[in-house]
Design a protein around this motif. Structure first.
Motif, mmCIF file in Angstrom:
data_model
loop_
_atom_site.group_PDB
_atom_site.id
_atom_site.type_symbol
_atom_site.label_atom_id
_atom_site.label_comp_id
_atom_site.label_asym_id
_atom_site.label_seq_id
_atom_site.Cartn_x
_atom_site.Cartn_y
_atom_site.Cartn_z
ATOM 1 N N ALA A 94 0.824 -1.211 0.000
ATOM 2 C CA ALA A 94 0.000 0.000 0.000
ATOM 3 C C ALA A 94 0.857 1.260 0.000
ATOM 4 O O ALA A 94 0.537 2.240 -0.688
ATOM 5 N N VAL A 95 1.940 1.242 0.750
ATOM 6 C CA VAL A 95 2.809 2.422 0.825
ATOM 7 C C VAL A 95 3.467 2.690 -0.527
ATOM 8 O O VAL A 95 3.544 3.840 -0.979
ATOM 9 N N ARG A 96 3.933 1.646 -1.196
ATOM 10 C CA ARG A 96 4.567 1.845 -2.507
ATOM 11 C C ARG A 96 3.581 2.468 -3.490
ATOM 12 O O ARG A 96 3.920 3.369 -4.253
ATOM 13 N N ARG A 97 2.351 2.000 -3.478
ATOM 14 C CA ARG A 97 1.356 2.548 -4.399
ATOM 15 C C ARG A 97 0.981 3.974 -4.014
ATOM 16 O O ARG A 97 0.844 4.853 -4.877
ATOM 17 N N ALA A 98 0.805 4.240 -2.732
ATOM 18 C CA ALA A 98 0.456 5.588 -2.279
ATOM 19 C C ALA A 98 1.564 6.576 -2.621
ATOM 20 O O ALA A 98 1.298 7.713 -3.025
ATOM 21 N N ALA A 149 3.435 3.200 11.630
ATOM 22 C CA ALA A 149 3.400 4.539 11.045
ATOM 23 C C ALA A 149 4.780 5.180 11.044
ATOM 24 O O ALA A 149 5.181 5.822 10.061
ATOM 25 N N GLU A 150 5.503 5.002 12.126
ATOM 26 C CA GLU A 150 6.868 5.551 12.193
ATOM 27 C C GLU A 150 7.770 4.882 11.155
ATOM 28 O O GLU A 150 8.624 5.531 10.541
ATOM 29 N N ALA A 185 10.624 5.425 5.899
ATOM 30 C CA ALA A 185 10.896 4.844 4.577
ATOM 31 C C ALA A 185 10.312 5.670 3.438
ATOM 32 O O ALA A 185 10.874 5.702 2.339
ATOM 33 N N ALA A 186 9.176 6.333 3.689
ATOM 34 C CA ALA A 186 8.487 7.100 2.639
ATOM 35 C C ALA A 186 7.985 8.405 3.230
ATOM 36 O O ALA A 186 6.781 8.573 3.464
ATOM 37 N N PRO A 187 8.882 9.354 3.480
ATOM 38 C CA PRO A 187 8.489 10.593 4.169
ATOM 39 C C PRO A 187 7.473 11.441 3.415
ATOM 40 O O PRO A 187 6.818 12.294 4.018
ATOM 41 N N SER A 188 7.310 11.217 2.118
ATOM 42 C CA SER A 188 6.348 12.012 1.347
ATOM 43 C C SER A 188 4.914 11.522 1.509
ATOM 44 O O SER A 188 3.972 12.186 1.062
ATOM 45 N N VAL A 189 4.719 10.354 2.155
ATOM 46 C CA VAL A 189 3.392 9.771 2.295
ATOM 47 C C VAL A 189 2.790 10.153 3.648
ATOM 48 O O VAL A 189 3.291 9.718 4.695
ATOM 49 N N PRO A 190 1.723 10.953 3.679
ATOM 50 C CA PRO A 190 1.071 11.259 4.964
ATOM 51 C C PRO A 190 0.448 9.984 5.549
ATOM 52 O O PRO A 190 -0.179 9.205 4.826
#
Length: 266
Positions: free
Chosen positions: A6-10, A51-52, A57-62
């Motif tokens: 999910a994080v990669r797609r977001a 969440a942390e 790993a992906a600081p641009s993802v809220p």
């Protein structure tokens, strides 16, 4: 695995992530409130830790988190009503493991208001292609559009699959079908696939599309083809107040023995 997918797609689509966990099973027993509160506190800590990890790993993802008590199916279906995509995990670990054991995933996929992606519990790295099942229905058209957009975004080939199954009747398991019947079934299914794909080239001019028309049982054929794919996409045929919470048999069978990460599109 579900969170990471999910994080990669977001991240690729500039979207936000909400991590949701549900403490279920409360019966209203005397003294249960304290148990539920402890479970919610522990669950909240687990979500915050995830969440942390995402923020690092992906600081641009809220990222936001939500832990609540209730029925997991109801809570996640309600969450889907305000989401672009719902991502859940499955306990299926591949061939030899038996079908996925819980019914929750099927019920969530059937009732969700948005597409649902189900991530199996095995590694799918190194795979290629996006497989989509097409049967000529409006639901499969939605699945095709979702699959084409994902394939284009990922730079993967789109493998469009239509499957036809010969008619069966008592005592004809070993029947020899007339060649004309088989040829016509193949031709009519090829026509259905061609019509479904008619507008894809203009919408996605750089997309490589592979057409597969196969004889067999749909869920088995789809999972065989998807076993080497990065993503599989199927439609759900739920309609109406009751049918909304039912998956078509093919979609349910695909989810029972996941070949790869699989999206179910309404």
């Amino acid at each position: 695995r579900a969170i990471d997918w999910a994080v990669r797609r977001a991240e690729a689509r500039a979207q936000r992530i909400e991590l949701v966990a549900v403490v279920g099973g409360a019966l209203g027993t005397v003294g249960e409130d304290a148990v539920v509160e402890d479970a919610l506190a522990a669950t909240g800590e687990l979500l915050e830790a995830q969440a942390e990890r995402i923020r690092a790993a992906a600081p641009s993802v809220p990222v936001s988190v939500r832990a609540e008590a209730g029925n997991p199916v109801r809570v996640l279906i309600e969450a889907s009503s305000r989401s672009a995509l719902l991502v859940i995990g499955s306990d299926y670990r591949g061939p030899g493991d038996g079908p996925a054991r819980g019914a929750h995933g099927v019920r969530i996929a059937a009732g969700a208001a948005c597409p649902v992606v189900v991530v199996p519990d095995f590694d799918t790295e190194g795979r290629s292609g996006v497989v989509v099942g097409i049967d000529g229905s409006s639901v499969s058209e939605h699945a095709l559009r979702f699959a084409a957009a994902e394939a284009d975004r990922l730079g993967e080939a789109l493998v469009a699959v239509s499957v036809w199954t010969p008619l069966t009747a008592p005592r004809n398991d070993l029947a020899v079908y007339p060649d004309l019947y088989l040829e016509n079934m193949q031709a009519s299914t090829e026509e259905v696939l061609s019509l479904a794909l008619a507008g894809i080239a203009s919408d996605y001019p750089d997309l490589v599309v592979e057409r597969r028309v196969e004889r067999g049982y749909p869920s088995q054929v789809l999972n065989e083809i998807a076993s080497g794919a990065r993503l599989a996409v199927v439609g759900t045929h739920g309609r109406g107040a009751l049918a909304r919470f039912l998956l078509g048999s093919i979609s349910q069978e695909v989810l029972g023995r996941l070949a790869t990460v699989t999206a179910v599109v309404r």
